[in-house]
Structure formats: C-alpha cells, structure tokens
Design a protein around this motif. Structure first.
Motif, PDB file in Angstrom:
ATOM      1  N   ASP A 201      20.200   0.216  -3.665  1.00 18.05           N
ATOM      2  CA  ASP A 201      19.009  -0.439  -4.178  1.00 18.05           C
ATOM      3  C   ASP A 201      18.222   0.525  -5.060  1.00 18.05           C
ATOM      4  N   GLY A 202      17.618  -0.020  -6.112  1.00 21.94           N
ATOM      5  CA  GLY A 202      16.863   0.798  -7.045  1.00 21.94           C
ATOM      6  C   GLY A 202      15.362   0.713  -6.803  1.00 21.94           C
ATOM      7  N   ARG A 203      14.641   1.575  -7.507  1.00 24.25           N
ATOM      8  CA  ARG A 203      13.184   1.552  -7.394  1.00 24.25           C
ATOM      9  C   ARG A 203      12.612   0.260  -7.966  1.00 24.25           C
ATOM     10  N   ASP A 204      13.216  -0.264  -9.017  1.00 22.93           N
ATOM     11  CA  ASP A 204      12.782  -1.523  -9.609  1.00 22.93           C
ATOM     12  C   ASP A 204      13.924  -2.522  -9.508  1.00 22.93           C
ATOM     13  N   GLU A 205      13.900  -3.333  -8.463  1.00 21.24           N
ATOM     14  CA  GLU A 205      15.009  -4.243  -8.200  1.00 21.24           C
ATOM     15  C   GLU A 205      14.960  -5.498  -9.070  1.00 21.24           C
ATOM     16  N   SER A 206      13.903  -5.617  -9.904  1.00 19.26           N
ATOM     17  CA  SER A 206      13.839  -6.758 -10.815  1.00 19.26           C
ATOM     18  C   SER A 206      14.706  -6.551 -12.059  1.00 19.26           C
ATOM     19  N   LEU A 207      15.150  -5.316 -12.283  1.00 18.64           N
ATOM     20  CA  LEU A 207      15.930  -5.011 -13.477  1.00 18.64           C
ATOM     21  C   LEU A 207      17.400  -5.372 -13.285  1.00 18.64           C
ATOM     22  N   ARG A 265      15.459   7.676  -5.628  1.00 17.10           N
ATOM     23  CA  ARG A 265      16.372   6.538  -5.620  1.00 17.10           C
ATOM     24  C   ARG A 265      16.757   6.241  -7.066  1.00 17.10           C
ATOM     25  N   PRO A 266      17.864   5.535  -7.270  1.00 17.92           N
ATOM     26  CA  PRO A 266      18.183   5.128  -8.639  1.00 17.92           C
ATOM     27  C   PRO A 266      17.039   4.304  -9.226  1.00 17.92           C
ATOM     28  N   HIS A 267      16.881   4.381 -10.538  1.00 18.74           N
ATOM     29  CA  HIS A 267      15.814   3.618 -11.172  1.00 18.74           C
ATOM     30  C   HIS A 267      16.023   2.123 -10.983  1.00 18.74           C
ATOM     31  N   ARG A 268      17.259   1.676 -11.093  1.00 19.74           N
ATOM     32  CA  ARG A 268      17.587   0.270 -10.912  1.00 19.74           C
ATOM     33  C   ARG A 268      18.744   0.176  -9.921  1.00 19.74           C
ATOM     34  N   THR A 269      19.013  -1.011  -9.432  1.00 19.89           N
ATOM     35  CA  THR A 269      20.131  -1.204  -8.513  1.00 19.89           C
ATOM     36  C   THR A 269      21.432  -0.754  -9.175  1.00 19.89           C
ATOM     37  N   LEU A 504      21.441   7.948 -13.343  1.00 17.25           N
ATOM     38  CA  LEU A 504      21.065   7.003 -12.300  1.00 17.25           C
ATOM     39  C   LEU A 504      19.549   6.953 -12.103  1.00 17.25           C
ATOM     40  N   ALA A 505      18.887   8.093 -12.275  1.00 19.64           N
ATOM     41  CA  ALA A 505      17.481   8.215 -11.886  1.00 19.64           C
ATOM     42  C   ALA A 505      16.501   7.745 -12.945  1.00 19.64           C
ATOM     43  N   VAL A 506      16.829   7.920 -14.217  1.00 22.09           N
ATOM     44  CA  VAL A 506      15.832   7.645 -15.257  1.00 22.09           C
ATOM     45  C   VAL A 506      16.037   6.238 -15.831  1.00 22.09           C
TER      46      VAL A 506
END
Length: 517
Positions: A201-207, A265-269, A504-506
C-alpha cells in the motif's frame, strides 16, 4: 545453505556482522549526495547533486532508523533475527531496526539556497523528501552485502521452467521475504508452477498503482549447480540465474527493506507480478500481467539492464513456434520405399523457413529438434521448436502468416505449425518522460544513467506495445544471461537498490494525459 531474506523486524538484534555502517546515517534538512559506483553525474540542472533546501511547510525530514544488522546464531541456537528452517540450521534474517520518528524539527533551508530542479526547470523528484537521496545512498551501501547473499541463496534454489515443485519452493521463499517487507501476497496456481501477485500500500492510495513485473523461472535445468555452483570472484557473483533474474528479485526486496528501515512507504500502491513461465514466453503468466495493467500509471521490469547499466526502453517482439511433421514408418532396409521420413521432411522445411524470415530485423533460432526412433526405422514423426524475433509488429504478422501456410514437400507427409507463445514488439518512442524522470532520480543519487532498446523480449513487451509508460532493466547489472558466464557485478548492487527505492518513494511526474500524479 538456507536462503536469507531481506526483511524488517522488530526483534532486538544479536551480535552483528559487517553489515552495520561505520558512521550514522541520520540526515538533516540540508544534505548532498555522495558519488555512486557508476560515476559522478555531470554538473548541470538535470543531474546536479541534491541540496535539499525546499521551504515547504508540510515537508518533513527523513530520519533513518538505527543501522541494519544481521543476527548470527550460534550452532544449535536461534538468535533474535533468525528463524528455524526445520533442518537444524538457522535462516539469517536481515533485520532493520524499528523506524524512529525524527526527534527534532526539520532544519530550515539555508537563505537563498537554490531549489532543486530537473532538466525542465521544475522541482526535482526528491524535493518533497528532504534528506532522502543521502539516506538512500548510505543505507543501500549498508544493505548491499545482505542483498548479495540473498541473491546467491535464491540462485541455490534451482527453478527451471516447467518444474512445478522447484518453482513452488522458490515462490514460497520469495513470498516470505516480500511479506516481511510489508507486502500482501497472493499465490496464483499455474499449470507449470505457481505465480505470485504482491501488493504494497502507498501513502496516497487514490493514485493509479505502479506495476513491477518479474519472474522466478530460469533456463537452467535441475542439477546445473552440481558442476556450476554459485561462486564469488573478482567482484562478481556467478551462477545459474543470478542475473536473469534472481538478482533483480533480491534488489527489489532490498529496496522495500530499505524504505521500511527509513520509516517510508511507497508514494503510491505498488503491485508486483512474479510469473513462473517467462522463459518460455509466459503462456500462462501473461494473463496475470494483463490483469494488473488495467489502471497502472507505469510499468517497471526487473530484467537485467544492458551490460553497461543502461535501462531498456524498447524490445523486439518474439514468438515460439512448434513445427511438427508426420511421415510414415517403415523398415529402413527392406521397405524403405514404403516409408516417408518425417526427419528428412523437417530438414527441408527448416531450409524453407530460413528463406521466409528474411525481413529486416527478423531473426530465427532453431532451438530444439527431435524425431525418429531408430537408425533402421524410417522416422514417422519429427518436430522443431523455433524462436523468432521481430523488430516490428508488421514483420511479426507477415512471418507468422508465411509459417501458417507451410505445406509438405513429400507425398504422404503432413506439416503443422503451432504458435506456443507470442509477445508483440515494443517500439522505441521519441518522447520518454519516464526515462527522463528516472535519469533525474539517478542524478540526485550521484549516478549517471540512460536507456536504449534491447534485442530480447520479456513481459514488459505487453505494456510497452500498448503505449503504457514502461521501462525495463531495473535488475542486477551484469552479463551472460542464458550462458555459462552469467554473473552480476557486486559493486553495482547498492546503486540499484537506492535507485529502485527512490523510484518507489517519490511521486511520479505526469507521464501521459490519463495519468494522475
């Protein structure tokens, strides 16, 4: 030797081996990258070392956890950070300490310090995470030794295409390692071994999600390790499957362990598909890749890069074809005239096929031939497996149409053409914002990186042929895939771990009109 996993752990560490850094890896709000083993980046706006002077109120400073440690168990006892393998030995686990939040507020940006920009004058990719480039570079060097050992141990689990028990054993080991870095794991049964579908799961799961594709089968038959063991010499790790692609799998595991170590965490999933049949064209695994392409922002491949480290920006199409000839058996001495040799017919058909693949950029390899039973029997059956490579989709279509129209050259013989697997050509594109983004990330890490088209095919052919933002070659730098000199360069592990972790992070830039973020 039991495989070791690159995984985070909350257990206290026991005695340490030589994986801990000699100096602390904590960062402040202003830092610069070191120099990677791939050479220093040129000092222009696109590749300048990052000075994190971004005065954004929501920005936080990356403060790494305590140094990564490898626990070492005494004989007969399991130390913290190890797990029993059931064989009387202990599996060594690379155990990043529990991430700790920053104790002090972010360091203010230096007055009049220039903001980090990319080649187009926009904020650089790591501007949102001050201190990240140096933290990634430092911690990647710390993890490189464990990732090297992980790669060696994965290579010691032989996993030839079609050998379901061996492939499933390796899938279980990979699932355990990735699960420990925070992934959810799903095993997908396949006719020749299970596939894996994993998600972080990413920090912004809407992406839209980032898709990574890989495989755990190799071209090497079981027993290859008997006369070609995994060895380390002159800065290289050699063995069956180390570069294609157990090195890439180990590097990705290390990248996720690195992020966990830094409390990131990854930026996105992120979704990862690991198929068990890539080396034979992914006849079953393709459906899983296809399923995960829907809604993906971009696709990354874990195949090895070009030998000089460049990423792969295009691939030729490939098709596996089986050519089967049926003849009529007869006694080769008494009744030769009554027989129709399938072997003779196949030989003549192969000569004819060679003339059909004359289009530019098209290549033919007769990889396997079989037929007949005895020298005193006219062969009643023969077959060949052909590997074809195509520079364009049009060349692929025309060549396969020609093969489908093959007819027997001898009365009484029958010829059948069967497509076993096929991958479309992934053409080079003039504009490549994903490559530009990765180049910028590499420069921030002190690396020089570029890309170019590749002759081989892989699972990235599918998204690349459809115009999805795609790059391959994020695996281990080395050479000799499918050959006895297969090896990876140990000094290039740390730069690859850091690069993948950064990617993964940015945030991703806008890669196409439909992409969000």
């Amino acid at each position: 030797m039991s495989p070791q996993a690159v995984r985070p752990s909350t257990e206290p560490a026991g005695p340490t081996s030589a994986v801990a850094p000699t100096t602390g890896a904590g960062t402040t709000g202003t830092s610069t990258t070191g120099t990677s083993t791939t050479g220093s980046a040129p000092a222009d706006a696109a590749t300048t070392a990052v000075t994190t002077a971004v005065a954004a109120p929501a920005t936080t400073t990356v403060t790494p956890a305590e140094p990564t440690r490898t626990a070492v168990a005494a004989p007969g006892a399991a130390m913290p950070g190890t797990t029993s393998t059931g064989t009387g030995t202990a599996r060594t686990v690379l155990a990043p300490a529990t991430p700790t939040p920053a104790a002090a507020p972010p360091t203010a940006a230096a007055p009049h310090a220039p903001a980090v920009t990319d080649s187009e004058g926009q904020p650089g990719p790591t501007a949102a995470l001050p201190g990240l480039p140096q933290a990634l570079t430092t911690r990647a060097r710390t993890l490189a030794g464990a990732v090297r050992r992980r790669c060696a141990d994965l290579a010691r689990i032989e996993s030839p295409s079609g050998d379901a028990p061996r492939l499933d054993a390796l899938a279980e080991e990979l699932a355990a390692g990735f699960r420990a870095t925070g992934a959810t794991v799903q095993r997908e049964p396949g006719p020749a071994g299970d596939h894996l579908v994993l998600q972080w799961d990413g920090r912004d799961e809407s992406l839209p999600h980032l898709l990574v594709v890989g495989h755990h089968d190799t071209v090497w038959p079981a027993g290859t390790l008997t006369d070609w063991p995994v060895t380390e010499s002159d800065g290289a790790l050699s063995g069956p499957g180390v570069v294609d692609m157990k090195g890439g799998l180990a590097i990705l595991e290390g990248a996720f362990a690195l992020l966990a170590d830094l409390g990131q965490r990854p930026h996105r999933t992120v979704r990862l598909v690991v198929v068990s049949d890539e080396e034979v064209g992914s006849p079953d695994g393709r459906r899983l890749v296809e399923r995960q392409l829907r809604g993906a922002a971009a696709v990354l491949g874990l195949e090895p890069p070009h030998p000089d480290g460049r990423l792969k920006t295009a691939r030729r199409g490939s098709t596996r074809v089986r050519l089967t000839v049926t003849g009529r058996e007869a006694h080769a001495g008494n009744d030769a005239a009554d027989g129709v040799s399938a072997v003779d017919e196949l030989v003549d058909q192969l000569v004819a096929v060679r003339g059909l693949v004359s289009l530019p950029g098209t290549e033919l390899n007769a990889g396997r031939i079989s037929g007949g039973s005895r020298a005193n029997v006219i062969a009643g059956r023969a077959e060949a497996e052909l590997g074809l490579r195509f520079a364009t989709t049009e060349a692929q279509r025309r060549t396969l149409d020609n093969l489908a129209r093959l007819t027997a050259l001898r009365p009484g013989a029958r010829v059948r053409t069967e497509v076993l697997s096929s991958r479309p050509a992934w053409p080079e594109r003039s504009a490549n914002p994903l490559l530009r983004h990765v180049r910028s990330l590499a420069a921030a890490l002190g690396q020089q990186l570029d890309g170019g088209p590749a002759g081989g095919a892989g699972d990235t052919n599918l998204p690349g042929s459809r115009g999805l933002p795609t790059l391959d070659g994020f695996g281990a730098v080395g050479a000799g895939a499918h050959a006895r000199h297969e090896h990876i360069r140990i000094d290039q592990l740390a730069p690859r771990i850091a690069l993948l972790a950064a990617l993964l992070a940015v945030p991703l830039p806008r890669l196409r009109d439909r992409s969000e973020g």
